[in-house]
Write a protein that holds these residues in place. Sequence first.
Motif, PDB file in Angstrom:
ATOM      1  N   ALA A  21      43.112 -61.444 -27.060  1.00 49.75           N
ATOM      2  CA  ALA A  21      42.356 -61.191 -28.294  1.00 49.75           C
ATOM      3  C   ALA A  21      42.981 -61.921 -29.483  1.00 49.75           C
ATOM      4  CB  ALA A  21      42.285 -59.685 -28.553  1.00 49.75           C
ATOM      5  N   VAL A  22      44.302 -61.824 -29.592  1.00 51.69           N
ATOM      6  CA  VAL A  22      44.979 -62.433 -30.736  1.00 51.69           C
ATOM      7  C   VAL A  22      44.789 -63.959 -30.698  1.00 51.69           C
ATOM      8  CG1 VAL A  22      47.291 -62.985 -31.571  1.00 51.69           C
ATOM      9  CG2 VAL A  22      46.669 -60.610 -31.153  1.00 51.69           C
ATOM     10  N   GLU A  23      44.941 -64.542 -29.529  1.00 51.20           N
ATOM     11  CA  GLU A  23      44.802 -65.996 -29.446  1.00 51.20           C
ATOM     12  C   GLU A  23      43.353 -66.423 -29.684  1.00 51.20           C
ATOM     13  OE1 GLU A  23      46.882 -67.237 -25.871  1.00 51.20           O
ATOM     14  OE2 GLU A  23      48.827 -66.961 -26.850  1.00 51.20           O
ATOM     15  N   ALA A  24      42.427 -65.576 -29.256  1.00 52.54           N
ATOM     16  CA  ALA A  24      41.010 -65.894 -29.533  1.00 52.54           C
ATOM     17  C   ALA A  24      40.748 -65.807 -31.040  1.00 52.54           C
ATOM     18  CB  ALA A  24      40.097 -64.935 -28.773  1.00 52.54           C
ATOM     19  N   LYS A  29      37.574 -67.670 -32.371  1.00 50.38           N
ATOM     20  CA  LYS A  29      36.539 -67.253 -31.426  1.00 50.38           C
ATOM     21  C   LYS A  29      36.305 -65.755 -31.461  1.00 50.38           C
ATOM     22  CE  LYS A  29      37.532 -71.031 -28.264  1.00 50.38           C
ATOM     23  NZ  LYS A  29      38.629 -71.315 -27.341  1.00 50.38           N
ATOM     24  N   LEU A  30      37.083 -65.047 -32.277  1.00 49.91           N
ATOM     25  CA  LEU A  30      36.962 -63.585 -32.356  1.00 49.91           C
ATOM     26  C   LEU A  30      37.099 -63.230 -33.828  1.00 49.91           C
ATOM     27  CD1 LEU A  30      36.890 -61.582 -29.852  1.00 49.91           C
ATOM     28  CD2 LEU A  30      39.255 -61.038 -30.432  1.00 49.91           C
ATOM     29  N   SER A  31      36.279 -62.305 -34.294  1.00 48.20           N
ATOM     30  CA  SER A  31      36.387 -61.919 -35.701  1.00 48.20           C
ATOM     31  C   SER A  31      37.512 -60.906 -35.872  1.00 48.20           C
ATOM     32  CB  SER A  31      35.068 -61.295 -36.153  1.00 48.20           C
ATOM     33  OG  SER A  31      34.922 -60.020 -35.534  1.00 48.20           O
ATOM     34  N   LYS A  37      39.024 -54.009 -32.825  1.00 52.55           N
ATOM     35  CA  LYS A  37      38.396 -53.222 -31.759  1.00 52.55           C
ATOM     36  C   LYS A  37      39.174 -53.403 -30.432  1.00 52.55           C
ATOM     37  CE  LYS A  37      34.886 -51.168 -29.477  1.00 52.55           C
ATOM     38  NZ  LYS A  37      35.564 -51.077 -28.184  1.00 52.55           N
ATOM     39  N   ALA A  38      39.532 -54.657 -30.152  1.00 54.97           N
ATOM     40  CA  ALA A  38      40.288 -54.918 -28.911  1.00 54.97           C
ATOM     41  C   ALA A  38      41.610 -54.162 -28.949  1.00 54.97           C
ATOM     42  CB  ALA A  38      40.529 -56.414 -28.744  1.00 54.97           C
ATOM     43  N   ALA A  39      42.267 -54.176 -30.124  1.00 55.58           N
ATOM     44  CA  ALA A  39      43.546 -53.463 -30.260  1.00 55.58           C
ATOM     45  C   ALA A  39      43.331 -51.965 -30.073  1.00 55.58           C
ATOM     46  CB  ALA A  39      44.154 -53.749 -31.629  1.00 55.58           C
ATOM     47  N   LYS A  43      45.220 -49.399 -27.461  1.00 58.37           N
ATOM     48  CA  LYS A  43      45.948 -48.195 -27.902  1.00 58.37           C
ATOM     49  C   LYS A  43      45.377 -46.962 -27.224  1.00 58.37           C
ATOM     50  CE  LYS A  43      45.661 -49.792 -32.275  1.00 58.37           C
ATOM     51  NZ  LYS A  43      45.618 -49.737 -33.745  1.00 58.37           N
ATOM     52  N   LYS A  44      44.066 -46.917 -27.217  1.00 50.77           N
ATOM     53  CA  LYS A  44      43.401 -45.765 -26.614  1.00 50.77           C
ATOM     54  C   LYS A  44      43.811 -45.621 -25.140  1.00 50.77           C
ATOM     55  CE  LYS A  44      38.766 -44.039 -25.577  1.00 50.77           C
ATOM     56  NZ  LYS A  44      37.324 -44.289 -25.703  1.00 50.77           N
TER      57      LYS A  44
END
Length: 764
Positions: A21-24, A29-31, A37-39, A43-44
């Motif tokens: 996610a971070v690299e995207a 490529k990711l807002s 949301k991915a993070a 965590k969840k």
Amino acid sequence: MVLSSVLGFPRIGANREVKKAVEAYWAGKLSADELTKAAADVKKASWLSLKERGVDVIPSGDFTLYDHILDHSAAFNVIPKRYLGKGLSPLDVYFAMGRGRQTEGVDVPASEMKKWFDSNYHFVVPEFSEETEFKLNFNKALEEYNEAKALGITTRPVVVGPVTFLALGKAAKEARAGFEPISLLAQLLPIYKQLLADLKAAGVESVQIDEPVLVLDSASLYEKQFAQAYAELAPVSPKLVLTTYYGRLASNLAFAAKLPVAGLHIDLDRAPAQLDEVVAALKPTSLVLSLGLVSGRNIWKTDIQAALKLAQKAADILGKERIVIATSSSLLHTPVTLASENKLTPEQKDWFAFALEKAAEVAVIASVLSGSQDPKVAEAVEANRVSIAKRREFEHNSDATVRNRVAAITPDMLERKNPFSVRKEIQQKQLQLPKFPTTTIGSFPQTKEIRQARAKLGKKEITEAEYEKFIEKEIENVVRFQERIGLDLLVHGEPERNDMVQYFGERLDGFVFTQNGWVQSYGSRYVRPPIIVSDVSRPKPITVRWSSFAQSLTSKPMKGMLTGPVTILNWSFPRADVSRELQCKQLALALRDEVIDLEKAGIKAVQVDEPALREGLPLRKADWQAYLDWALPSFKLATAGVTDALQTHSHFCYSDFDDIFPSIQALDADVISIEASKSDLKLLNTFKHYGYSNQIGPGVYDIHSPRVPSEEEIKERIAAMLTTLPADLLVVNPDCGLKTRGWAETEASLVNLVNAARWARQTY
Ligand code: GLN
Ligand code: ZN
């Protein structure tokens, strides 16, 4: 009831979701919202799985997108000016601090990174000055606490302690001379009060406040600051659990035990011997003692019976109600779960516990102590007993040949036949190197094609023979390139290596490998450390084939390239049943054979890299000698088996030699290469001070950035070095391997390097 507690969890996701996610996000490529949301999903998943495993005290606030110390700096507004006023969002300022940024109109380097205590994790060093204006930009601990609460999970927030935060930081460039970050404590405390009071207001019962500097010698200097900080914080805070890890409190215990906190956490994995002392110190107080019994640093199943014995000992004196069973440190140094390993044999899988399995262990140990009658707990204890017994049985299978060889090591095996002054002449005769010889540190760019070829081999899309052909071609290109630009001592470029430790581990007996055992090294860089499980030996030569192939292509001398025993050990998960000394010596013997075989194959120079020698130094100075007493001989054992004619090289990725210089000297490598440093002269003065007489290549440019150094710059660097260093000692090389660089900048930089060396030959 005895509670179980986990101090922190891997932040990378079970399938490296955070890296992806971070690299995207970095790639556009990711807002930012999608990243959040991915993070949140990661965590969840962590919270739910800790709860599912029966952990009572579940951490929050320990998650990070890059580094938890960087989070803390951003939250407390410890943001160097160079990142501000550039029109970046707070999130982008944050990432710019971590990894630098080069986009339209913005060109800022990353902040300095340092090794986190004696681990292989790196943190981003906070920079303080008189101008630092603390304020609370956000409260991560509170946000995550609420995030978990919304999922129905009550957590204990984790907060980096104020003394540790300042003590790990450094004075910013603009700070006046002699400025010490710790002098900012009085200004910092009001912000901590605010943060902690906000947690209290939100209903938080207790907070894990991390002060790992308490296991360092230097913490004794901060006794007053600890007293001041906690006297101010305690009244406004939820209950504070003062948390230490990675070592022993030793003399710092005397004042730590008197701080106005509700509990103390100690590491009984790294420092089990401190238990009695700590229990005695806490006895007259009402503090709760959190026992770090389940290792946060290794991957071995905990011996539950042994852990119970220690816990019972503490409970007998303090009472069960004052005991918590915990991981020794955060689990960030361990992979997420064994569940995703399909290639380990069932026997091997049974030896290990990764983060989630460790969480289950703390829960079981706490349940037993609580007197639980749950049959599931009894079952888990019994299963653990069986696993441990099986592992012990396996551990008895020592390799007699290896053990006998280690026992037969004699002092003369550690020394070259003649001193450097004699060797030098002999080596020069066969190497025929010019004055100011030029060389590189080993690797050349690891291109996409190389990684693809390796991946294809892994998936069996190409045959071993096809892969070897490909590697040969790569080596040939690297050799021709070096010949063309005029380097003197050549390398083969290391295209066949995925990683400088993994490559050797895979070719030695005694190691196993995971498929998904990733741990965070820094930011979005994760590593998969090999695991040493039994006696180490070398079934057959490892690099000889490639080095001799490379040598066969050229009349110039080819430098063999190996990773040293200390570095292989320090970057692997070691066995827990025998000493690191024994493991290191076994590695050293295997490498010794390799060096000897390289010489037999006609190789005239061999480099044995030891970038991890320094970081392996124990946290306490009192323990240094014991480490050096086996680390240094291991290197020597690996390198001294050859004739005087073989030129040995070693490389260290650092230039910070002040306190270990005599050790480097004692290695007696014919040539060492070290990192480029902003204070070359100070460094070289150290060499002069100690009368270093072997050859040395202080990197003439920094390979960690794509920037091409000009010929002029390199000349200046050489000239500056020669004001301190005798001309016949200087070797000209970059400051580290080139594997992370592209070809364009590599070529341009090395051409300038060669030209600068030619200029030096005419000038000096
Ligand atoms: N020989 C290795 C290389 O060139 C050394 C790497 C290192 O120092 N970390 O890549
Ligand atoms: Zn290096």
